[in-house]
Design an enzyme around this catalytic site. Structure first.
Site, PDB file in Angstrom:
ATOM      1  N   GLN A 261       0.836  -1.208   0.000  1.00 31.19           N
ATOM      2  CA  GLN A 261       0.000   0.000   0.000  1.00 31.19           C
ATOM      3  C   GLN A 261       0.869   1.256   0.000  1.00 31.19           C
ATOM      4  O   GLN A 261       0.613   2.206  -0.741  1.00 31.19           O
ATOM      5  CB  GLN A 261      -0.914  -0.030   1.244  1.00 31.19           C
ATOM      6  CG  GLN A 261      -2.153   0.822   1.123  1.00 31.19           C
ATOM      7  CD  GLN A 261      -3.095   0.309   0.037  1.00 31.19           C
ATOM      8  OE1 GLN A 261      -3.015  -0.840  -0.367  1.00 31.19           O
ATOM      9  NE2 GLN A 261      -3.941   1.186  -0.462  1.00 31.19           N
ATOM     10  N   GLU A 288       3.480 -26.099   8.614  1.00 28.31           N
ATOM     11  CA  GLU A 288       3.742 -26.376  10.043  1.00 28.31           C
ATOM     12  C   GLU A 288       2.477 -26.149  10.875  1.00 28.31           C
ATOM     13  O   GLU A 288       2.549 -25.745  12.035  1.00 28.31           O
ATOM     14  CB  GLU A 288       4.901 -25.517  10.567  1.00 28.31           C
ATOM     15  CG  GLU A 288       6.223 -25.729   9.846  1.00 28.31           C
ATOM     16  CD  GLU A 288       6.819 -27.113  10.077  1.00 28.31           C
ATOM     17  OE1 GLU A 288       6.675 -27.647  11.183  1.00 28.31           O
ATOM     18  OE2 GLU A 288       7.420 -27.664   9.134  1.00 28.31           O
ATOM     19  N   THR A 290      -1.739 -24.960   9.922  1.00 34.82           N
ATOM     20  CA  THR A 290      -2.358 -23.718   9.439  1.00 34.82           C
ATOM     21  C   THR A 290      -2.722 -22.806  10.620  1.00 34.82           C
ATOM     22  O   THR A 290      -2.724 -23.235  11.778  1.00 34.82           O
ATOM     23  CB  THR A 290      -3.659 -24.034   8.662  1.00 34.82           C
ATOM     24  OG1 THR A 290      -4.569 -24.684   9.558  1.00 34.82           O
ATOM     25  CG2 THR A 290      -3.403 -24.918   7.456  1.00 34.82           C
TER      26      THR A 290
HETATM   27  C1  LIG Z   1       5.592 -24.636   0.112  1.00 33.13           C
HETATM   28  C2  LIG Z   1       5.108 -25.736   1.012  1.00 33.13           C
HETATM   29  C3  LIG Z   1       6.034 -26.534   1.668  1.00 33.13           C
HETATM   30  C4  LIG Z   1       5.602 -27.565   2.506  1.00 33.13           C
HETATM   31  N1  LIG Z   1       6.545 -28.329   3.125  1.00 33.13           N
HETATM   32  C5  LIG Z   1       6.148 -29.384   3.873  1.00 33.13           C
HETATM   33  C6  LIG Z   1       7.107 -30.262   4.475  1.00 33.13           C
HETATM   34  O1  LIG Z   1       8.324 -30.055   4.352  1.00 33.13           O
HETATM   35  N2  LIG Z   1       6.660 -31.331   5.174  1.00 33.13           N
HETATM   36  C7  LIG Z   1       5.324 -31.573   5.320  1.00 33.13           C
HETATM   37  O2  LIG Z   1       4.960 -32.565   5.967  1.00 33.13           O
HETATM   38  N3  LIG Z   1       4.398 -30.757   4.783  1.00 33.13           N
HETATM   39  C8  LIG Z   1       4.774 -29.684   4.058  1.00 33.13           C
HETATM   40  N4  LIG Z   1       3.825 -28.863   3.486  1.00 33.13           N
HETATM   41  C9  LIG Z   1       2.404 -29.187   3.673  1.00 33.13           C
HETATM   42  C10 LIG Z   1       1.714 -28.249   4.655  1.00 33.13           C
HETATM   43  O3  LIG Z   1       2.195 -28.468   5.968  1.00 33.13           O
HETATM   44  C11 LIG Z   1       0.199 -28.471   4.538  1.00 33.13           C
HETATM   45  O4  LIG Z   1      -0.201 -28.024   3.254  1.00 33.13           O
HETATM   46  C12 LIG Z   1      -0.572 -27.723   5.616  1.00 33.13           C
HETATM   47  O5  LIG Z   1      -0.283 -28.246   6.894  1.00 33.13           O
HETATM   48  C13 LIG Z   1      -2.090 -27.832   5.410  1.00 33.13           C
HETATM   49  O6  LIG Z   1      -2.462 -29.169   5.222  1.00 33.13           O
HETATM   50  P1  LIG Z   1      -3.317 -29.559   3.934  1.00 33.13           P
HETATM   51  O7  LIG Z   1      -2.690 -28.946   2.736  1.00 33.13           O
HETATM   52  O8  LIG Z   1      -3.505 -31.033   3.957  1.00 33.13           O
HETATM   53  O9  LIG Z   1      -4.691 -28.812   4.148  1.00 33.13           O
HETATM   54  P2  LIG Z   1      -5.995 -29.391   4.878  1.00 33.13           P
HETATM   55  O10 LIG Z   1      -5.607 -30.114   6.128  1.00 33.13           O
HETATM   56  O11 LIG Z   1      -6.820 -30.096   3.868  1.00 33.13           O
HETATM   57  O12 LIG Z   1      -6.713 -28.036   5.295  1.00 33.13           O
HETATM   58  C14 LIG Z   1      -7.503 -27.265   4.390  1.00 33.13           C
HETATM   59  C15 LIG Z   1      -8.215 -26.172   5.188  1.00 33.13           C
HETATM   60  O13 LIG Z   1      -9.056 -26.769   6.193  1.00 33.13           O
HETATM   61  C16 LIG Z   1      -8.692 -26.299   7.483  1.00 33.13           C
HETATM   62  N5  LIG Z   1      -8.819 -27.403   8.442  1.00 33.13           N
HETATM   63  C17 LIG Z   1      -8.371 -28.683   8.310  1.00 33.13           C
HETATM   64  N6  LIG Z   1      -8.656 -29.397   9.405  1.00 33.13           N
HETATM   65  C18 LIG Z   1      -9.293 -28.559  10.255  1.00 33.13           C
HETATM   66  C19 LIG Z   1      -9.844 -28.695  11.557  1.00 33.13           C
HETATM   67  N7  LIG Z   1      -9.779 -29.837  12.252  1.00 33.13           N
HETATM   68  N8  LIG Z   1     -10.453 -27.631  12.107  1.00 33.13           N
HETATM   69  C20 LIG Z   1     -10.497 -26.447  11.451  1.00 33.13           C
HETATM   70  N9  LIG Z   1      -9.993 -26.238  10.231  1.00 33.13           N
HETATM   71  C21 LIG Z   1      -9.398 -27.284   9.643  1.00 33.13           C
HETATM   72  C22 LIG Z   1      -7.244 -25.839   7.352  1.00 33.13           C
HETATM   73  O14 LIG Z   1      -6.916 -24.869   8.336  1.00 33.13           O
HETATM   74  C23 LIG Z   1      -7.241 -25.260   5.943  1.00 33.13           C
HETATM   75  O15 LIG Z   1      -7.753 -23.954   5.983  1.00 33.13           O
HETATM   76  C24 LIG Z   1       4.223 -27.808   2.671  1.00 33.13           C
HETATM   77  C25 LIG Z   1       3.286 -26.986   2.034  1.00 33.13           C
HETATM   78  C26 LIG Z   1       3.714 -25.966   1.210  1.00 33.13           C
HETATM   79  C27 LIG Z   1       2.677 -25.094   0.525  1.00 33.13           C
END
Ligand SMILES: Cc1cc2nc3c(=O)[nH]c(=O)nc-3n(C[C@H](O)[C@H](O)[C@H](O)COP(=O)(O)OP(=O)(O)OC[C@H]3O[C@@H](n4cnc5c(N)ncnc54)[C@H](O)[C@@H]3O)c2cc1C
Length: 309
Positions: A261, A288, A290
């Site tokens: 901004q 790590e 969300t």
């Molecule tokens: C650049 C990058 C690097 C990464 N590196 C690693 C790594 O080195 N090792 C590794 O293990 N992972 C890694 N990840 C994965 C990352 O940790 C996950 O993407 C993240 O923890 C979210 O999990 P998910 O994608 O399965 O989303 P989901 O669990 O499907 O969540 C989707 C949405 O639902 C919400 N949600 C899910 N469950 C609940 C609940 N019980 N209550 C309320 N809300 C909920 C979440 O907050 C989110 O908004 C990486 C991701 C990225 C983008």
């Protein structure tokens, strides 16, 4: 309560700052554009003691205290968050061996790239951390010997939670670095760019944006240091680490938004670094655990009720 850094902490902070300014920041835009990981930068960091953080020396780390680790991670994050993720020859994986036992059926294993033939697929087209070499692991008929088991059978969930306490802390410290970079860029721009006959920093609404960034960044930094202090004392810190990670990652995103901004139309172009800070900050609210998961951890400590599952 003592907020002063020790002479050793001040010295490693200065070392990291000087290195980040000289070696990391200058190539960040080109690496982001080309999605290239700076292996050469990483190679230079190791002999200076800027890699390995709090991992004890007997395991190949440098045994830094956690507050020092945060100082280094913040400085690196200030220059380029992508450098805080790095290439690895090891992978920590978790296998569910007994679904009926749910979390207690999970066991942790360390995979060694030289010994187990697991695949990896580089991820391209990311919103941020474009120069970090994030990969998807491909485990297809991979056999892992019992010698590679980490912890007891069924203790995988505990291992994962311990790893998260550590990973979340680094994410929080890196996010403080991004927020600080947003302040630095904004002050520089706002004191130079003039509208209506004066630097835009002299307009109260612009100054408010900067003041908000300063307050939130300082608060985030202190939350990180508190979590680090608990870790250094060997005390439980899951709650405090979650608070630090949640607050720092959200504050960094707000700081990056304010920085765009303040830069006006230029903020939308990669001629200035703030649009990259905004893109790089975004992932801190996802990995790590969300933002929602951090809130559920903090809420569980407050209420005693687990609302995650
Ligand atoms: C650049 C990058 C690097 C990464 N590196 C690693 C790594 O080195 N090792 C590794 O293990 N992972 C890694 N990840 C994965 C990352 O940790 C996950 O993407 C993240 O923890 C979210 O999990 P998910 O994608 O399965 O989303 P989901 O669990 O499907 O969540 C989707 C949405 O639902 C919400 N949600 C899910 N469950 C609940 C609940 N019980 N209550 C309320 N809300 C909920 C979440 O907050 C989110 O908004 C990486 C991701 C990225 C983008």
């Amino acid at each position: 309560m003592d907020f002063d850094l020790t002479p050793e902490q001040q010295s490693i902070r200065k070392l990291a700052k000087d290195f980040a300014d000289k070696e990391i920041a200058p190539g960040a835009r080109e690496r982001d554009r080309g999605e290239t990981f700076p292996k050469d930068v990483l190679r230079k960091m190791a002999p200076l003691g800027l890699l390995g953080g709090p991992v004890p020396e007997k395991y190949g780390g440098i045994g830094l205290d956690y507050v020092s680790h945060a100082l280094v991670t913040e400085e690196v994050g200030r220059a380029d968050s992508s450098v805080n993720g790095s290439v690895s020859k090891l992978a920590l994986v978790f296998a569910q061996g007994d679904p009926a036992k749910e979390a207690k059926g999970i066991t942790a294993f360390v995979l060694e790239r030289d010994r187990q033939s697991y695949g990896s697929q580089a991820l391209h087209g990311k919103l941020g951390l474009r120069s970090s070499d994030s990969s998807e692991l491909i485990l297809d008929d991979v056999r892992v010997p019992d010698a590679n088991r980490l912890g007891e059978i069924g203790d995988g969930f505990k291992v994962a939670m311990t790893a998260l306490d550590s990973g979340r802390y680094s994410v929080a410290a890196g996010a403080v670095g991004v927020a600080q970079a947003c302040i630095d860029a904004s002050v520089q721009y706002a004191t130079t760019r003039k509208t209506f006959g004066k630097p835009i920093a002299g307009h109260q609404l612009v100054q408010e944006l900067i003041a908000d960034m300063v307050v939130e960044t300082e608060a985030a930094r202190l939350l990180v240091w508190r979590a680090g202090d608990l870790k250094d004392k060997g005390r439980p810190n899951t709650r405090e680490t979650s608070i630090a990670k949640l607050y720092a990652s959200e504050a960094a995103q707000r700081a990056a938004d304010n920085a765009i901004q303040i830069h006006g139309g230029y903020g939308f172009s990669d001629e200035f670094p703030v649009e990259r800070y905004w893109r790089d900050a975004r992932v801190n609210r996802l990995y790590e655990g969300t933002t929602q998961i951090q809130k559920l951890i903090i809420g569980r400590f407050a209420t005693g009720i687990d609302a995650i599952a």
